[in-house]
Design an enzyme around this catalytic site. Structure first.
Site, PDB file in Angstrom:
ATOM      1  N   HIS A 121      -5.489  -4.008  -0.919  1.00 14.17           N
ATOM      2  CA  HIS A 121      -5.301  -2.944  -1.904  1.00 14.17           C
ATOM      3  C   HIS A 121      -5.318  -3.466  -3.336  1.00 14.17           C
ATOM      4  CE1 HIS A 121      -4.395   0.289   1.008  1.00 14.17           C
ATOM      5  NE2 HIS A 121      -3.935  -0.717   1.742  1.00 14.17           N
TER       6      HIS A 121
ATOM      7  N   LYS B 283     -12.090  -0.408   1.460  1.00 17.36           N
ATOM      8  CA  LYS B 283     -11.295   0.369   0.504  1.00 17.36           C
ATOM      9  C   LYS B 283     -12.052   0.457  -0.818  1.00 17.36           C
ATOM     10  CE  LYS B 283      -6.962  -0.343   2.910  1.00 17.36           C
ATOM     11  NZ  LYS B 283      -7.532  -0.934   4.131  1.00 17.36           N
TER      12      LYS B 283
ATOM     13  N   SER C 278       0.784  -1.229   0.000  1.00 14.32           N
ATOM     14  CA  SER C 278       0.000   0.000   0.000  1.00 14.32           C
ATOM     15  C   SER C 278       0.818   1.283   0.000  1.00 14.32           C
ATOM     16  CB  SER C 278      -0.943   0.011   1.202  1.00 14.32           C
ATOM     17  OG  SER C 278      -0.209  -0.028   2.417  1.00 14.32           O
TER      18      SER C 278
END
Length: 396
Positions: A214, A244, A186
């Site tokens: 991610h 996310k 990330s």
């Protein structure tokens, strides 16, 4: 009376962090976390969110959450194993398994919880874990909680991984050996070398564990890093987050049915923490349906990511070796990094500085995260601010 020892500890250490440029100031939002945010009455272009696809403010998700809340209430009311499992939870898990191309999935309250839950449910003091040195803090903590021997592997170094896998498995000291990695790292935006990792794992019979927080929604047309490499049937654990790209909150583990059955009876956050709220579950399910039915948001994310990276690179900034829309601007010195972020804020750009302990000392950076919701005009304004401030501070 409060402890004097505690007061002294806090005073000295907080002052030390501030002197070294390592103290993080939290800025509360006065708006939704979209491409433009409001802080202290000031509107800023937001480049610090992990809301990759803009789904956190999507009307379809808000409607799904509202309907579920009206029908099922604001909270689940219990842990999953008592009566906190609603049909909504099962629908989400079925959709997650379909999304990740696995037999089954299990949902948790956060991505951090997933790593605390899954690693310690399978690994113990008689086992070993080969862990990439840049793995997320939740992986590190999950490994520690398991009490397994942790063997640190140089970042994405396949020669080092092979040598340590061979040594660990041939030593006879461990019952099981796991290799664990982020799918996308990330802070740098680089991608794990999963094909090589899988080859080594199969050679030495390692358990494979990929945290794709991610990567989900970003790689593999949205299905993640494992799907990106076509390895869905060769990875034991696929970990993901619902907070996310999915835009809500929560996490999940996807894998074989037997693995998920085991986690339901042995992973402590599942057993001892109240389950995800109905609204969050319904919104997450809606987000996954959107991703499975269209690649439009994913394509827009990549378009914006490539545009920002090209603009910053052409100016002369060091953007590292990112292979994803994550765009670090590596400055190095922590104090200078903090100052750069402050100057961006003054220019109407919200891009947070990232310093130790999130990244190694001396590698301070501004982490930029363009999303599918940004316009080219917003990104142009950000690039122009970077250019001006970079020249004024002598960085470019």
């Amino acid at each position: 009376m409060a402890s004097k020892k505690l007061d002294q500890f806090l005073e000295l250490n907080l002052a030390d962090l501030k002197d070294k440029g390592l103290y993080n100031v939290i800025d509360p939002l006065e708006s939704p976390n979209g491409p433009v945010i409001k802080i202290a009455g000031k509107e800023l272009i937001n480049l610090s969110s992990n809301n990759y696809l803009g789904l956190a403010t999507d009307q379809r998700l808000k409607e799904a959450a509202h309907q579920a809340t009206e029908k099922f209430g604001v909270g689940a009311g219990a842990v999953r194993t008592i009566n906190g499992t609603m049909k909504l939870h099962l629908e989400l898990e079925e959709k997650l398994a379909e999304f990740k191309h696995t037999e089954a999935a299990i949902a948790y309250q956060s991505g951090f919880n997933c790593n605390m839950a899954a690693i310690s449910a399978v690994m113990d003091k008689d086992d070993a874990i080969l862990s990439d040195e840049l793995n997320h803090a939740s992986i590190i903590d999950g490994c520690r909680l398991s009490r397994a021997t942790i063997i640190r592997v140089n970042h994405s170094d396949m020669d080092d991984l092979r040598a340590k896998a061979k040594e660990a498995t041939e030593s006879g000291k461990y019952n099981k050996v796991m290799v664990i990695t982020d799918g996308v790292f990330s802070m740098d935006g680089d991608i794990a070398k999963l094909p090589e990792i899988v080859e080594i794992a199969e050679e030495f019979d390692l358990i494979t564990y990929v945290d794709d927080a991610h990567g989900s929604g970003v790689l593999g047309k949205g299905a993640g890093t494992v799907k990106h490499f076509g390895l869905s049937d060769r990875i034991d654990f696929q970990i993901g987050t619902l907070s996310k790209a999915i835009g809500v909150v929560g996490g999940y583990v996807a894998g074989k049915k037997e693995l998920i059955d085991w986690l339901k009876v042995r992973s402590r956050p599942f057993l001892f923490s109240t389950s995800l709220t109905p609204g969050d579950v319904a919104a997450s399910t809606k987000a996954i349906e959107i991703l499975m039915n269209s690649t439009e948001l994913n394509e827009k994310l990549w378009e914006n990511g490539n545009y920002l990276k090209q603009g910053l690179k052409e100016i002369g900034f060091d953007i590292g070796k990112s292979e994803t829309p994550i765009t670090p601007v590596i400055i190095g010195d922590e104090v200078k990094t903090q100052e750069f972020s402050k100057r961006l804020y003054e220019a109407g750009i919200y891009a947070k500085s990232i310093v130790f302990p999130t990244v190694p000392k001396g590698t301070g950076r501004i982490r930029n995260m363009p999303t599918a919701a940004h316009t080219k005009e917003m990104l142009d304004e950000a690039i122009a601010a970077y250019k001006r401030i970079g020249k004024e501070m002598g960085i470019i």
